[in-house]
Design a protein around this motif. Structure first.
Motif, PDB file in Angstrom:
ATOM      1  N   ALA A  80       0.844  -1.193   0.000  1.00 35.07           N
ATOM      2  CA  ALA A  80       0.000   0.000   0.000  1.00 35.07           C
ATOM      3  C   ALA A  80       0.880   1.244   0.000  1.00 35.07           C
ATOM      4  CB  ALA A  80      -0.896  -0.002   1.240  1.00 35.07           C
ATOM      5  N   PHE A  81       0.277   2.364  -0.340  1.00 38.67           N
ATOM      6  CA  PHE A  81       1.009   3.625  -0.324  1.00 38.67           C
ATOM      7  C   PHE A  81       1.448   3.952   1.098  1.00 38.67           C
ATOM      8  CE2 PHE A  81       0.972   8.131   0.690  1.00 38.67           C
ATOM      9  CZ  PHE A  81       1.983   8.573  -0.143  1.00 38.67           C
ATOM     10  N   ALA A  82       2.668   4.400   1.222  1.00 38.65           N
ATOM     11  CA  ALA A  82       3.200   4.931   2.476  1.00 38.65           C
ATOM     12  C   ALA A  82       4.252   5.966   2.117  1.00 38.65           C
ATOM     13  CB  ALA A  82       3.811   3.816   3.323  1.00 38.65           C
ATOM     14  N   ARG A  83       4.363   6.974   2.906  1.00 44.04           N
ATOM     15  CA  ARG A  83       5.339   8.035   2.644  1.00 44.04           C
ATOM     16  C   ARG A  83       6.756   7.564   2.974  1.00 44.04           C
ATOM     17  NH1 ARG A  83       2.825  12.646   1.524  1.00 44.04           N
ATOM     18  NH2 ARG A  83       0.729  12.974   2.337  1.00 44.04           N
ATOM     19  N   LEU A  84       7.709   8.170   2.264  1.00 44.64           N
ATOM     20  CA  LEU A  84       9.117   7.973   2.613  1.00 44.64           C
ATOM     21  C   LEU A  84       9.383   8.619   3.963  1.00 44.64           C
ATOM     22  CD1 LEU A  84      11.171   8.924  -0.577  1.00 44.64           C
ATOM     23  CD2 LEU A  84      11.191   6.742   0.612  1.00 44.64           C
ATOM     24  N   PRO A  85      10.306   8.087   4.740  1.00 46.25           N
ATOM     25  CA  PRO A  85      10.718   8.802   5.953  1.00 46.25           C
ATOM     26  C   PRO A  85      11.211  10.207   5.565  1.00 46.25           C
ATOM     27  CG  PRO A  85      11.569   6.558   5.977  1.00 46.25           C
ATOM     28  CD  PRO A  85      10.976   6.792   4.611  1.00 46.25           C
ATOM     29  N   ALA A  86      10.897  11.187   6.378  1.00 38.80           N
ATOM     30  CA  ALA A  86      11.226  12.588   6.067  1.00 38.80           C
ATOM     31  C   ALA A  86      12.706  12.772   5.764  1.00 38.80           C
ATOM     32  CB  ALA A  86      10.789  13.491   7.216  1.00 38.80           C
ATOM     33  N   GLN A  87      13.566  12.114   6.527  1.00 37.29           N
ATOM     34  CA  GLN A  87      15.017  12.254   6.327  1.00 37.29           C
ATOM     35  C   GLN A  87      15.413  11.734   4.937  1.00 37.29           C
ATOM     36  OE1 GLN A  87      16.531   8.978   6.517  1.00 37.29           O
ATOM     37  NE2 GLN A  87      18.685   9.368   6.838  1.00 37.29           N
ATOM     38  N   ALA A  88      14.821  10.637   4.489  1.00 40.32           N
ATOM     39  CA  ALA A  88      15.124  10.085   3.168  1.00 40.32           C
ATOM     40  C   ALA A  88      14.610  11.011   2.067  1.00 40.32           C
ATOM     41  CB  ALA A  88      14.514   8.697   3.031  1.00 40.32           C
ATOM     42  N   GLN A  89      13.418  11.563   2.258  1.00 44.31           N
ATOM     43  CA  GLN A  89      12.850  12.509   1.289  1.00 44.31           C
ATOM     44  C   GLN A  89      13.751  13.740   1.164  1.00 44.31           C
ATOM     45  OE1 GLN A  89       9.855  12.083  -0.473  1.00 44.31           O
ATOM     46  NE2 GLN A  89      10.294  13.960  -1.588  1.00 44.31           N
ATOM     47  N   ARG A  90      14.194  14.285   2.285  1.00 45.14           N
ATOM     48  CA  ARG A  90      15.085  15.464   2.255  1.00 45.14           C
ATOM     49  C   ARG A  90      16.400  15.137   1.558  1.00 45.14           C
ATOM     50  NH1 ARG A  90      12.995  16.107   7.465  1.00 45.14           N
ATOM     51  NH2 ARG A  90      14.835  15.125   8.385  1.00 45.14           N
ATOM     52  N   TYR A  91      16.944  13.944   1.827  1.00 45.59           N
ATOM     53  CA  TYR A  91      18.193  13.537   1.182  1.00 45.59           C
ATOM     54  C   TYR A  91      18.031  13.498  -0.333  1.00 45.59           C
ATOM     55  CZ  TYR A  91      21.980  10.597  -0.478  1.00 45.59           C
ATOM     56  OH  TYR A  91      23.049  10.105  -1.191  1.00 45.59           O
ATOM     57  N   LEU A  92      16.989  12.863  -0.819  1.00 41.69           N
ATOM     58  CA  LEU A  92      16.772  12.795  -2.265  1.00 41.69           C
ATOM     59  C   LEU A  92      16.625  14.195  -2.856  1.00 41.69           C
ATOM     60  CD1 LEU A  92      14.371   9.740  -2.613  1.00 41.69           C
ATOM     61  CD2 LEU A  92      16.763   9.893  -3.363  1.00 41.69           C
ATOM     62  N   GLU A  93      15.840  15.024  -2.214  1.00 45.58           N
ATOM     63  CA  GLU A  93      15.637  16.384  -2.712  1.00 45.58           C
ATOM     64  C   GLU A  93      16.942  17.166  -2.733  1.00 45.58           C
ATOM     65  OE1 GLU A  93      12.403  18.000  -0.404  1.00 45.58           O
ATOM     66  OE2 GLU A  93      10.957  16.644  -1.373  1.00 45.58           O
ATOM     67  N   SER A  94      17.820  16.939  -1.752  1.00 43.80           N
ATOM     68  CA  SER A  94      19.116  17.626  -1.740  1.00 43.80           C
ATOM     69  C   SER A  94      19.999  17.171  -2.901  1.00 43.80           C
ATOM     70  CB  SER A  94      19.838  17.408  -0.406  1.00 43.80           C
ATOM     71  OG  SER A  94      20.383  16.093  -0.326  1.00 43.80           O
ATOM     72  N   CYS A  95      19.700  16.003  -3.462  1.00 41.80           N
ATOM     73  CA  CYS A  95      20.429  15.476  -4.620  1.00 41.80           C
ATOM     74  C   CYS A  95      19.741  15.848  -5.932  1.00 41.80           C
ATOM     75  CB  CYS A  95      20.528  13.954  -4.525  1.00 41.80           C
ATOM     76  SG  CYS A  95      21.457  13.365  -3.099  1.00 41.80           S
ATOM     77  N   GLY A  96      18.686  16.641  -5.846  1.00 43.55           N
ATOM     78  CA  GLY A  96      17.948  17.033  -7.045  1.00 43.55           C
ATOM     79  C   GLY A  96      16.993  15.964  -7.540  1.00 43.55           C
ATOM     80  N   LEU A  97      16.634  15.020  -6.674  1.00 43.96           N
ATOM     81  CA  LEU A  97      15.718  13.940  -7.040  1.00 43.96           C
ATOM     82  C   LEU A  97      14.393  14.141  -6.304  1.00 43.96           C
ATOM     83  CD1 LEU A  97      18.220  10.960  -6.789  1.00 43.96           C
ATOM     84  CD2 LEU A  97      17.418  12.095  -8.872  1.00 43.96           C
ATOM     85  N   PHE A  98      13.298  14.110  -7.054  1.00 42.66           N
ATOM     86  CA  PHE A  98      11.975  14.339  -6.488  1.00 42.66           C
ATOM     87  C   PHE A  98      11.104  13.138  -6.849  1.00 42.66           C
ATOM     88  CE2 PHE A  98      14.133  18.287  -7.101  1.00 42.66           C
ATOM     89  CZ  PHE A  98      13.939  18.938  -5.891  1.00 42.66           C
ATOM     90  N   PRO A  99      11.097  12.133  -5.979  1.00 41.05           N
ATOM     91  CA  PRO A  99      10.448  10.868  -6.320  1.00 41.05           C
ATOM     92  C   PRO A  99       8.928  10.927  -6.295  1.00 41.05           C
ATOM     93  CG  PRO A  99      11.167  10.825  -4.056  1.00 41.05           C
ATOM     94  CD  PRO A  99      11.678  12.116  -4.647  1.00 41.05           C
ATOM     95  N   ASP A 100       8.342  10.065  -7.103  1.00 39.32           N
ATOM     96  CA  ASP A 100       6.915   9.791  -7.039  1.00 39.32           C
ATOM     97  C   ASP A 100       6.779   8.493  -6.257  1.00 39.32           C
ATOM     98  OD1 ASP A 100       5.808  11.928  -8.589  1.00 39.32           O
ATOM     99  OD2 ASP A 100       6.612  10.954 -10.373  1.00 39.32           O
ATOM    100  N   VAL A 101       6.136   8.559  -5.099  1.00 38.43           N
ATOM    101  CA  VAL A 101       5.987   7.396  -4.226  1.00 38.43           C
ATOM    102  C   VAL A 101       4.574   6.859  -4.383  1.00 38.43           C
ATOM    103  CG1 VAL A 101       6.154   6.540  -1.855  1.00 38.43           C
ATOM    104  CG2 VAL A 101       7.648   8.414  -2.613  1.00 38.43           C
ATOM    105  N   MET A 102       4.485   5.544  -4.551  1.00 39.51           N
ATOM    106  CA  MET A 102       3.191   4.870  -4.706  1.00 39.51           C
ATOM    107  C   MET A 102       3.359   3.421  -4.277  1.00 39.51           C
ATOM    108  SD  MET A 102       3.336   4.844  -8.902  1.00 39.51           S
ATOM    109  CE  MET A 102       3.962   6.514  -8.947  1.00 39.51           C
ATOM    110  N   ALA A 103       2.275   2.695  -4.144  1.00 42.72           N
ATOM    111  CA  ALA A 103       2.355   1.276  -3.815  1.00 42.72           C
ATOM    112  C   ALA A 103       3.180   0.569  -4.892  1.00 42.72           C
ATOM    113  CB  ALA A 103       0.961   0.675  -3.721  1.00 42.72           C
TER     114      ALA A 103
END
Length: 129
Positions: A80-103
């Motif tokens: 099922a859909f669940a969000r990435l942990p905030a720290q992981a989301q921030r890390y990806l964004e700091s690398c210029g990566l903006f993921p689409d999260v889905m099941a």
């Protein structure tokens, strides 16, 4: 994750689509892979994540290192859909990566569709049962 049939390294004729998922793994071009995976233009990598809450910056390093070689990043969060942990989301964004999260099932379908459209896509997929 096993590396493929008979313990051989995976061999693909280009970036492979996901043929099937379930039972704790994936099948790509007729080869079965146990556990979660990351698949991108550079190849297939085991992903030591059993649930989305286990995702860390270290577990995403292979994607960060490949930033710029793909335009879209899909993350399959499991059954099922669940969000990435905030720290992981921030890390990806700091690398210029903006993921689409889905099941994971939706991520597999979207990944295959984007491949069929010749888009540069990567996917980190949590295995489902």
């Amino acid at each position: 994750m096993s590396v493929g049939p008979s313990g051989m390294k995976p061999r693909f004729s280009g970036q492979p689509p996901v043929d099937a998922y379930g039972d704790g793994g994936f099948r790509l071009e007729g080869q079965r892979f146990e556990g979660s995976i990351i698949v991108m233009p550079q190849g297939l990598h085991p992903w030591s994540v059993a649930v989305i809450g286990d995702v860390t910056a270290a577990s995403l390093a292979v994607l960060a290192d490949a930033a710029g070689t793909f335009d879209f990043l899909l993350i399959g969060s499991g059954e099922a859909f669940a969000r990435l942990p905030a720290q992981a989301q921030r890390y990806l964004e700091s690398c210029g990566l903006f993921p689409d999260v889905m099941a994971t099932p939706a991520a597999c379908r979207t990944y295959n569709m984007m491949l069929a459209e010749n888009r540069r896509v990567a996917a980190a997929l949590v295995a489902v049962s």
